[in-house]
Design a protein around this motif. Structure first.
Motif, PDB file in Angstrom:
ATOM      1  N   VAL A 110      10.565  -2.592  -8.479  1.00  0.00           N
ATOM      2  CA  VAL A 110       9.786  -3.819  -8.275  1.00  0.00           C
ATOM      3  C   VAL A 110      10.419  -5.024  -8.988  1.00  0.00           C
ATOM      4  O   VAL A 110      11.075  -4.884 -10.019  1.00  0.00           O
ATOM      5  N   ASP A 111      10.215  -6.189  -8.401  1.00  0.00           N
ATOM      6  CA  ASP A 111      10.639  -7.446  -9.023  1.00  0.00           C
ATOM      7  C   ASP A 111       9.607  -7.792 -10.098  1.00  0.00           C
ATOM      8  O   ASP A 111       8.503  -8.229  -9.788  1.00  0.00           O
ATOM      9  N   LYS A 112       9.965  -7.567 -11.342  1.00  0.00           N
ATOM     10  CA  LYS A 112       9.015  -7.743 -12.440  1.00  0.00           C
ATOM     11  C   LYS A 112       8.575  -9.201 -12.623  1.00  0.00           C
ATOM     12  O   LYS A 112       7.527  -9.467 -13.201  1.00  0.00           O
ATOM     13  N   SER A 113       9.359 -10.148 -12.108  1.00  0.00           N
ATOM     14  CA  SER A 113       8.961 -11.549 -12.214  1.00  0.00           C
ATOM     15  C   SER A 113       7.901 -11.917 -11.169  1.00  0.00           C
ATOM     16  O   SER A 113       7.263 -12.952 -11.274  1.00  0.00           O
ATOM     17  N   ASN A 114       7.735 -11.073 -10.150  1.00  0.00           N
ATOM     18  CA  ASN A 114       6.722 -11.312  -9.125  1.00  0.00           C
ATOM     19  C   ASN A 114       6.158  -9.973  -8.643  1.00  0.00           C
ATOM     20  O   ASN A 114       6.363  -9.588  -7.495  1.00  0.00           O
ATOM     21  N   PRO A 115       5.465  -9.240  -9.524  1.00  0.00           N
ATOM     22  CA  PRO A 115       4.940  -7.945  -9.084  1.00  0.00           C
ATOM     23  C   PRO A 115       3.806  -8.137  -8.078  1.00  0.00           C
ATOM     24  O   PRO A 115       2.859  -8.871  -8.345  1.00  0.00           O
ATOM     25  N   PRO A 116       3.913  -7.522  -6.912  1.00  0.00           N
ATOM     26  CA  PRO A 116       2.866  -7.711  -5.899  1.00  0.00           C
ATOM     27  C   PRO A 116       1.629  -6.884  -6.209  1.00  0.00           C
ATOM     28  O   PRO A 116       1.659  -5.946  -6.998  1.00  0.00           O
ATOM     29  N   MET A 117       0.541  -7.272  -5.557  1.00  0.00           N
ATOM     30  CA  MET A 117      -0.667  -6.478  -5.606  1.00  0.00           C
ATOM     31  C   MET A 117      -0.337  -5.141  -4.938  1.00  0.00           C
ATOM     32  O   MET A 117       0.321  -5.107  -3.896  1.00  0.00           O
ATOM     33  N   ARG A 118      -0.764  -4.030  -5.548  1.00  0.00           N
ATOM     34  CA  ARG A 118      -0.424  -2.715  -4.993  1.00  0.00           C
ATOM     35  C   ARG A 118      -1.620  -1.794  -5.073  1.00  0.00           C
ATOM     36  O   ARG A 118      -2.353  -1.788  -6.058  1.00  0.00           O
ATOM     37  N   ALA A 119      -1.788  -1.013  -4.009  1.00  0.00           N
ATOM     38  CA  ALA A 119      -2.806   0.029  -3.983  1.00  0.00           C
ATOM     39  C   ALA A 119      -2.103   1.351  -3.687  1.00  0.00           C
ATOM     40  O   ALA A 119      -1.141   1.387  -2.919  1.00  0.00           O
ATOM     41  N   CYS A 120      -2.587   2.401  -4.320  1.00  0.00           N
ATOM     42  CA  CYS A 120      -2.020   3.730  -4.075  1.00  0.00           C
ATOM     43  C   CYS A 120      -3.158   4.632  -3.613  1.00  0.00           C
ATOM     44  O   CYS A 120      -4.167   4.771  -4.310  1.00  0.00           O
ATOM     45  N   LEU A 121      -2.985   5.213  -2.430  1.00  0.00           N
ATOM     46  CA  LEU A 121      -4.033   6.033  -1.842  1.00  0.00           C
ATOM     47  C   LEU A 121      -3.522   7.445  -1.582  1.00  0.00           C
ATOM     48  O   LEU A 121      -2.407   7.630  -1.088  1.00  0.00           O
ATOM     49  N   GLY A 122      -4.351   8.414  -1.867  1.00  0.00           N
ATOM     50  CA  GLY A 122      -4.017   9.801  -1.564  1.00  0.00           C
ATOM     51  C   GLY A 122      -4.449  10.136  -0.145  1.00  0.00           C
ATOM     52  O   GLY A 122      -5.624   9.971   0.195  1.00  0.00           O
ATOM     53  N   VAL A 123      -3.498  10.553   0.672  1.00  0.00           N
ATOM     54  CA  VAL A 123      -3.782  10.898   2.070  1.00  0.00           C
ATOM     55  C   VAL A 123      -2.899  12.071   2.485  1.00  0.00           C
ATOM     56  O   VAL A 123      -1.937  12.408   1.806  1.00  0.00           O
ATOM     57  N   GLU A 124      -3.230  12.669   3.605  1.00  0.00           N
ATOM     58  CA  GLU A 124      -2.358  13.691   4.175  1.00  0.00           C
ATOM     59  C   GLU A 124      -1.337  12.988   5.053  1.00  0.00           C
ATOM     60  O   GLU A 124      -1.703  12.206   5.935  1.00  0.00           O
TER      61      GLU A 124
ATOM     62  N   ILE B  96       0.878  -1.162   0.000  1.00  0.00           N
ATOM     63  CA  ILE B  96       0.000   0.000   0.000  1.00  0.00           C
ATOM     64  C   ILE B  96       0.916   1.212   0.000  1.00  0.00           C
ATOM     65  O   ILE B  96       1.782   1.350   0.871  1.00  0.00           O
ATOM     66  N   VAL B  97       0.722   2.083  -0.983  1.00  0.00           N
ATOM     67  CA  VAL B  97       1.523   3.288  -1.096  1.00  0.00           C
ATOM     68  C   VAL B  97       0.609   4.472  -0.803  1.00  0.00           C
ATOM     69  O   VAL B  97      -0.409   4.655  -1.473  1.00  0.00           O
ATOM     70  N   TYR B  98       0.964   5.232   0.212  1.00  0.00           N
ATOM     71  CA  TYR B  98       0.228   6.438   0.570  1.00  0.00           C
ATOM     72  C   TYR B  98       1.006   7.630   0.024  1.00  0.00           C
ATOM     73  O   TYR B  98       2.199   7.763   0.307  1.00  0.00           O
ATOM     74  N   ILE B  99       0.344   8.479  -0.763  1.00  0.00           N
ATOM     75  CA  ILE B  99       1.010   9.672  -1.260  1.00  0.00           C
ATOM     76  C   ILE B  99       0.161  10.904  -0.972  1.00  0.00           C
ATOM     77  O   ILE B  99      -1.065  10.840  -0.942  1.00  0.00           O
ATOM     78  N   ALA B 100       0.851  12.016  -0.752  1.00  0.00           N
ATOM     79  CA  ALA B 100       0.177  13.245  -0.362  1.00  0.00           C
ATOM     80  C   ALA B 100      -0.422  13.998  -1.553  1.00  0.00           C
ATOM     81  O   ALA B 100      -1.292  14.840  -1.364  1.00  0.00           O
ATOM     82  N   ASP B 101       0.035  13.709  -2.750  1.00  0.00           N
ATOM     83  CA  ASP B 101      -0.438  14.451  -3.919  1.00  0.00           C
ATOM     84  C   ASP B 101      -0.642  13.482  -5.086  1.00  0.00           C
ATOM     85  O   ASP B 101       0.312  13.097  -5.753  1.00  0.00           O
ATOM     86  N   MET B 102      -1.874  13.106  -5.335  1.00  0.00           N
ATOM     87  CA  MET B 102      -2.172  12.136  -6.388  1.00  0.00           C
ATOM     88  C   MET B 102      -1.787  12.652  -7.779  1.00  0.00           C
ATOM     89  O   MET B 102      -1.553  11.869  -8.684  1.00  0.00           O
ATOM     90  N   LYS B 103      -1.680  13.960  -7.952  1.00  0.00           N
ATOM     91  CA  LYS B 103      -1.268  14.509  -9.242  1.00  0.00           C
ATOM     92  C   LYS B 103       0.181  14.149  -9.560  1.00  0.00           C
ATOM     93  O   LYS B 103       0.586  14.190 -10.706  1.00  0.00           O
ATOM     94  N   ARG B 104       0.949  13.783  -8.529  1.00  0.00           N
ATOM     95  CA  ARG B 104       2.354  13.432  -8.710  1.00  0.00           C
ATOM     96  C   ARG B 104       2.578  11.916  -8.669  1.00  0.00           C
ATOM     97  O   ARG B 104       3.702  11.453  -8.540  1.00  0.00           O
ATOM     98  N   LYS B 105       1.503  11.156  -8.793  1.00  0.00           N
ATOM     99  CA  LYS B 105       1.592   9.698  -8.710  1.00  0.00           C
ATOM    100  C   LYS B 105       2.540   9.117  -9.753  1.00  0.00           C
ATOM    101  O   LYS B 105       3.203   8.112  -9.509  1.00  0.00           O
ATOM    102  N   SER B 106       2.645   9.740 -10.907  1.00  0.00           N
ATOM    103  CA  SER B 106       3.522   9.223 -11.961  1.00  0.00           C
ATOM    104  C   SER B 106       4.984   9.197 -11.510  1.00  0.00           C
ATOM    105  O   SER B 106       5.747   8.309 -11.907  1.00  0.00           O
ATOM    106  N   GLU B 107       5.390  10.144 -10.652  1.00  0.00           N
ATOM    107  CA  GLU B 107       6.751  10.157 -10.114  1.00  0.00           C
ATOM    108  C   GLU B 107       6.983   8.931  -9.229  1.00  0.00           C
ATOM    109  O   GLU B 107       8.032   8.288  -9.300  1.00  0.00           O
ATOM    110  N   MET B 108       6.000   8.619  -8.388  1.00  0.00           N
ATOM    111  CA  MET B 108       6.106   7.439  -7.531  1.00  0.00           C
ATOM    112  C   MET B 108       6.084   6.180  -8.379  1.00  0.00           C
ATOM    113  O   MET B 108       6.846   5.251  -8.154  1.00  0.00           O
TER     114      MET B 108
END
Length: 114
Positions: free
Chosen positions: A85-99, A65-77
């Protein structure tokens, strides 16, 4: 039995092992830059360190789970994540905008097997 590992500074970088599961959270270490990409790279490096301390590695990550403060900058993350990331085993990932507690703008929580 839960084993707690002290982690590194800042205090929000921690790892816990419970049975065969590793739970870890990381933010970029001080000093913290304003760059979402740089903070992401540093937080992901902390994830690597924590997993290694617990006898695991990024190929064993189940979810993130990746928490970021600015969803407009998600492309940087995303760029940092794609480089890391290990491309042979990419994990399930969620990205949430939070303070987040300034000056941190990204925080990553990972569950992995030992």
């Amino acid at each position: 039995m839960i084993e707690r590992f002290p982690g590194l500074t800042p205090t929000r970088s921690r790892a816990v092992v419970h049975d065969d599961l590793v739970f870890t959270v990381a933010v970029a270490p001080d000093p913290v830059t304003a760059s979402m990409y740089e903070q992401s790279v540093k937080a992901l490096a902390r994830i690597d360190e924590s997993l290694a301390l617990c006898g695991s590695n990024k190929s064993k990550i189940l979810s993130a789970i990746v928490y970021i403060a600015d969803m407009k900058r998600k492309s940087e993350m995303n760029r940092a994540w794609d480089e890391w990331v290990d491309k042979s085993n990419p994990p399930m990932r969620a990205c949430l905008g939070v303070e987040l507690e300034p000056p941190h703008i990204v925080e990553i929580v990972v569950t992995a097997v030992k």
